[in-house]
Structure formats: structure tokens, C-alpha cells
Design an enzyme around this catalytic site. Structure first.
Site, PDB file in Angstrom:
ATOM      1  N   CYS A  13     -14.835   0.940  23.598  1.00 32.44           N
ATOM      2  CA  CYS A  13     -14.289   2.102  23.412  1.00 32.44           C
ATOM      3  C   CYS A  13     -15.747   2.946  23.550  1.00 32.44           C
ATOM      4  CB  CYS A  13     -12.788   2.428  23.304  1.00 32.44           C
ATOM      5  SG  CYS A  13     -13.460   2.212  21.435  1.00 32.44           S
ATOM      6  N   GLU A  52       3.069   2.273   2.860  1.00 29.63           N
ATOM      7  CA  GLU A  52       4.315   1.114   3.446  1.00 29.63           C
ATOM      8  C   GLU A  52       5.085   2.147   2.849  1.00 29.63           C
ATOM      9  OE1 GLU A  52       2.121  -1.427   5.912  1.00 29.63           O
ATOM     10  OE2 GLU A  52       1.789  -0.658   3.322  1.00 29.63           O
ATOM     11  N   MET A  53       4.927   2.674   1.545  1.00 32.89           N
ATOM     12  CA  MET A  53       5.838   3.766   0.857  1.00 32.89           C
ATOM     13  C   MET A  53       5.788   5.052   1.190  1.00 32.89           C
ATOM     14  SD  MET A  53       6.401   1.913  -1.770  1.00 32.89           S
ATOM     15  CE  MET A  53       7.566   2.585  -3.064  1.00 32.89           C
ATOM     16  N   LYS A  54       4.662   5.083   1.365  1.00 32.59           N
ATOM     17  CA  LYS A  54       5.572   6.605   2.487  1.00 32.59           C
ATOM     18  C   LYS A  54       6.177   6.487   3.905  1.00 32.59           C
ATOM     19  CE  LYS A  54       1.829   9.909   1.081  1.00 32.59           C
ATOM     20  NZ  LYS A  54       0.488  10.507   1.243  1.00 32.59           N
ATOM     21  N   CYS A  66       0.790  -1.323  -0.033  1.00 34.88           N
ATOM     22  CA  CYS A  66       0.082  -0.141   0.117  1.00 34.88           C
ATOM     23  C   CYS A  66       1.057   1.149  -0.136  1.00 34.88           C
ATOM     24  CB  CYS A  66      -1.222  -0.108   0.419  1.00 34.88           C
ATOM     25  SG  CYS A  66      -2.148   1.206   1.057  1.00 34.88           S
ATOM     26  N   CYS A 103      -8.077  -2.768   3.988  1.00 36.13           N
ATOM     27  CA  CYS A 103      -8.267  -1.700   3.678  1.00 36.13           C
ATOM     28  C   CYS A 103      -8.389  -0.742   2.277  1.00 36.13           C
ATOM     29  CB  CYS A 103      -6.174  -1.413   3.931  1.00 36.13           C
ATOM     30  SG  CYS A 103      -5.893   0.786   4.154  1.00 36.13           S
ATOM     31  N   CYS A 139     -11.706   3.444  16.603  1.00 38.15           N
ATOM     32  CA  CYS A 139     -11.531   2.894  17.959  1.00 38.15           C
ATOM     33  C   CYS A 139     -10.084   3.384  18.487  1.00 38.15           C
ATOM     34  CB  CYS A 139     -11.311   1.220  18.049  1.00 38.15           C
ATOM     35  SG  CYS A 139     -10.657  -0.282  19.075  1.00 38.15           S
ATOM     36  N   CYS A 195     -12.606  -2.792  19.704  1.00 30.36           N
ATOM     37  CA  CYS A 195     -12.927  -3.702  20.825  1.00 30.36           C
ATOM     38  C   CYS A 195     -14.246  -3.714  21.060  1.00 30.36           C
ATOM     39  CB  CYS A 195     -11.696  -2.584  21.708  1.00 30.36           C
ATOM     40  SG  CYS A 195     -12.767  -1.063  22.022  1.00 30.36           S
ATOM     41  N   CYS A 218     -16.405   2.556  19.428  1.00 33.43           N
ATOM     42  CA  CYS A 218     -17.226   1.076  19.532  1.00 33.43           C
ATOM     43  C   CYS A 218     -18.396   1.271  20.167  1.00 33.43           C
ATOM     44  CB  CYS A 218     -15.953   0.292  19.704  1.00 33.43           C
ATOM     45  SG  CYS A 218     -15.161  -0.218  19.439  1.00 33.43           S
ATOM     46  N   HIS A 227       0.107  -3.654   6.099  1.00 34.33           N
ATOM     47  CA  HIS A 227      -1.606  -4.034   6.949  1.00 34.33           C
ATOM     48  C   HIS A 227      -2.920  -4.925   6.594  1.00 34.33           C
ATOM     49  CE1 HIS A 227      -1.370  -0.314   5.146  1.00 34.33           C
ATOM     50  NE2 HIS A 227      -3.277   0.476   5.015  1.00 34.33           N
TER      51      HIS A 227
END
Length: 393
Positions: free
Chosen positions: A69, A16-18, A13, A142, A80, A66, A72, A36
């Protein structure tokens, strides 16, 4: 409460590059297993895990759910509080489940999908239909969810509206699909890479424009094309200047601009005058979906043929081609790539899952350790964080 899973498919994605360019990450959290966005199969579960079991197909989630919280419990919220755990690059008990040559390796995005096996908290996996093809539905982890939901949930695109989408990567294409599904009649795709226009039109764009073809700023071009600006605009690049242009492209009275692209380490410089007329600027994470609920729903929608993920997959590469994936992304020759992790390529491995042990809230401890032979193969990979050759120990 943790689960160990075998990854089947993952994507490289733009995040990751950033992150690879983020000097803070490189110096403070290294070595690290990136990734991710992925899907896999549960191999084992820790004490107290009740929502998934060994053999279940699951989606990995950088955005946990979760269920406890305030976010959620709020039907209109999805951020979350456990997402902040990802900032430590460790499990919730403050330790790592990855080691290499006896030394700890950091986690990433609560998932670390660039590995054959990974360990995640129960709240970071979503059980899905057993018949779902993981090499397709992993996109709801994602990219697709973020873009599609950004239009459907965050912007709440209306029927008959006009939209502009800045950035035609996989997430941008997903935004277009969301705008189309919501009933937008005009969807203007904006990118400096004309090679992406054909795919954008295939998934729903009504027209495509390249800012470099005009002498005027792109917001003025869009006003010329529409008469009074677009109803909804989406910044899917993560560029502060593009955010300002996307907001300025909106109708003065009620235009909505949604930031979807990841913006890190920079400040936005936007004229306050843009808000005087009634424009809105909104942020979005995971397209407004609650992590586990949203992923399961979207996979079900795919299985029911309500959404089409296949159109987003432009390349399929094995793990040993990860350098090619990086170069394809750098050169803009792809929108989405999925990588299938082939066990034959990984070399020797063994798996021993222990129980008990009292590891904080997990009540279970599992380390993933790089096998010596496989770790040596890692030297062939120039992607500096791809510790992809691992075993569970």
C-alpha cells in the site's frame, strides 16, 4: 496467506480494558477472542506463505505491514491500509478462523493473542531472533514500541530538551525511555498514582508530579516548573481533557504534543488559540514503526542490549490468574503484566492442519475450536471476552 501459531506470552493492555467498555463492540462483535500484544511460535503456514515457517519465533502485530500500500511504500509512513481489516474482527476473506460449539467467534486486532493457538495473516507476524526470550520481547508487539517510538519517531525528541509524560503505565514508561534515549535532559512524569513514581524514575524520569497536589491546572504547574513550557509532551492515557492539558503545557513557539493513548468514541475540545503561537498536536500509531520491520529491529536491539524491556515487567501471571490481572490494572497497581499460557492448564486438545481449500486470498483454511472440557473451565473466568481455552481443529 495465513499462519497458525502457538502463543507463549501476551499482555493485558489498556486497549482491552477500554474495548470492554465499548458498547458497540459488546453488541456487534461478540463473542470475541481479545488480545493484541504477544509473541509465539509458528506451528504451520498456509499456501503462499514465504517469510515464516514452522518453528520460527514471531511477534504478533496488530499493525500489519503488507508492503504494497502507499503507506508501506512511503518511508515516512507506517499506517498500513490493512490495519482497517481489524475493524471487521474477521480475516481478510471475511470469515473467522475461530469457532465455539459450532458457532463463529470474532478475531481482535488482527491477532487474538488471548488463546493458546491463533491464526494470523502473514503480514501480521514478524520473524525474530531464534534466541530471543518470548516472555520478554513480546512487549515490542505493542506497548514498548508504541511508547518508545512515540518519542523517537513521532515527536523526534531532541537532545537537551524538556519533556512531560502524562500517564505512567507501561506505554508511558516506554515514552520516558524513548525521551532519555533521544537525549532529553529533563523528563517530567505526571500521574495521579504516586506508587508509579519510583518505577518512572528508574527508567529515566528526572522528576514526578501528581496533579492532585496542586490547586492550579497541571499545565500552569508545568509552566511554573519550566519557565515557558515543555518542548515535548505526551498524552498516554486516552483522556480528552488530558490531551488539552498536555498541549497547553507545551512551549508556545514550537512545542509538540503527541497523542499516544487510545481515544475512542469522543470528540476533542481544544481551544484554537493554543495553535496560534506555533504549537503542534500529532497522532501516533505503533510509535511510527512499520509493523514487521520495526518489531524485528527492536527485538534485535534488545538482544544487543541497546534497550531494556525487563524493567517494564512488573507482574508475571498464568492464564488462570487473568482475573487478578484485570483487577491489578483497574486499581492501578501495575504498569505491565505478561501472561504465560501453560498447556497443562488447557486440558484436552488436538491439532489437525488442512491444506488447499481455496479460502479467498489465503488458499488455506484452519478453524480453532474450543474443546468441550476446556470451554467449561471458561466459566471460572469473569473476563467476558477471554475465550482462552481453545484447540486447532
Amino acid at each position: 496467506m495465513s499462519t497458525t501459531g502457538k502463543m507463549v506470552a501476551t499482555a493485558l493492555c489498556g486497549t482491552e480494558m477500554k474495548m470492554l467498555k465499548d458498547k458497540n463492540l459488546q453488541h456487534q462483535h461478540y463473542p470475541i477472542i481479545m488480545g493484541h500484544e504477544g509473541a509465539g511460535i509458528v506451528e504451520s503456514v498456509g499456501e503462499g506463505v514465504s517469510t515464516v515457517k514452522a518453528g520460527d519465533k514471531v511477534i504478533a502485530l496488530f499493525l500489519p505491514q503488507c508492503g504494497e500500500c502507499t503507506s508501506c511504500l512511503n518511508s515516512a509512513d507506517n499506517f498500513c491500509i490493512k490495519l482497517k481489516q481489524a475493524e471487521t474482527h474477521l480475516m481478510s476473506d471475511g470469515t473467522s478462523r475461530f469457532t465455539c460449539k459450532g458457532k463463529p467467534v470474532y478475531h481482535f486486532g488482527n491477532t487474538s493473542t488471548f488463546s493458546e493457538y491463533t491464526v494470523m495473516d502473514e503480514i501480521s507476524v514478524a520473524k525474530i531472533d531464534a534466541a530471543a526470550p518470548l516472555e520478554k520481547v513480546f512487549l515490542v508487539s505493542c506497548g514498548f514500541s508504541t511508547g518508545y517510538g512515540g518519542a523517537i519517531n513521532t515527536a523526534k525528541v531532541t537532545p537537551g530538551s524538556t519533556c512531560a509524560v502524562f500517564g505512567l503505565g507501561g506505554v508511558g514508561l516506554s515514552v520516558i525511555m524513548g525521551c532519555k534515549a533521544a537525549g532529553a535532559t529533563r523528563i517530567i512524569a505526571v500521574d495521579i498514582n504516586k506508587d508509579k513514581f519510583e518505577k518512572a524514575k528508574e527508567v529515566g524520569a528526572t522528576e514526578c508530579i501528581n496533579p492532585q497536589d496542586y490547586e492550579k491546572p497541571i499545565q500552569e504547574v508545568l509552566f511554573d516548573l519550566t519557565g515557558d513550557g515543555v518542548d515535548f509532551s505526551f498524552e498516554v492515557i486516552g483522556n480528552p481533557e488530558t490531551v488539552a492539558a498536555a498541549l497547553a503545557s507545551c512551549r508556545e513557539s514550537h512545542g509538540v504534543c503527541v497523542i499516544i493513548g487510545l481515544i475512542i468514541g469522543v470528540q476533542l475540545n481544544i481551544s484554537g488559540h493554543l495553535f496560534f503561537s506555533g504549537r503542534s498536536l500529532k497522532g501516533s500509531v505503533y510509535g511510527g514503526w512499520k509493523g514487521r520491520d520495526g518489531a524485528s529491529k527492536l527485538v534485535s536491539d534488545y538482544m544487543a542490549k541497546k534497550i531494556n524491556l525487563d524493567a517494564l515487567i512488573t507482574h508475571s501471571l498464568n492464564l488462570d490468574k487473568i482475573n487478578e490481572a484485570v483487577e491489578l490494572m483497574k486499581t492501578g497497581k501495575w504498569q505491565v503484566t505478561h501472561t504465560i499460557f501453560m498447556s497443562e492448564y488447557l486440558g484436552p486438545r488436538e491439532m489437525v492442519c488442512g491444506g488447499g481449500g481455496g479460502q479467498g486470498s489465503h488458499g488455506w483454511r484452519s478453524h480453532i475450536q474450543a474443546a468441550e472440557g476446556s470451554f467449561r473451565n471458561l466459566q471460572k473466568i469473569s473476563f467476558p471476552y477471554a475465550f482462552c481455552f481453545i484447540t486447532t481443529l
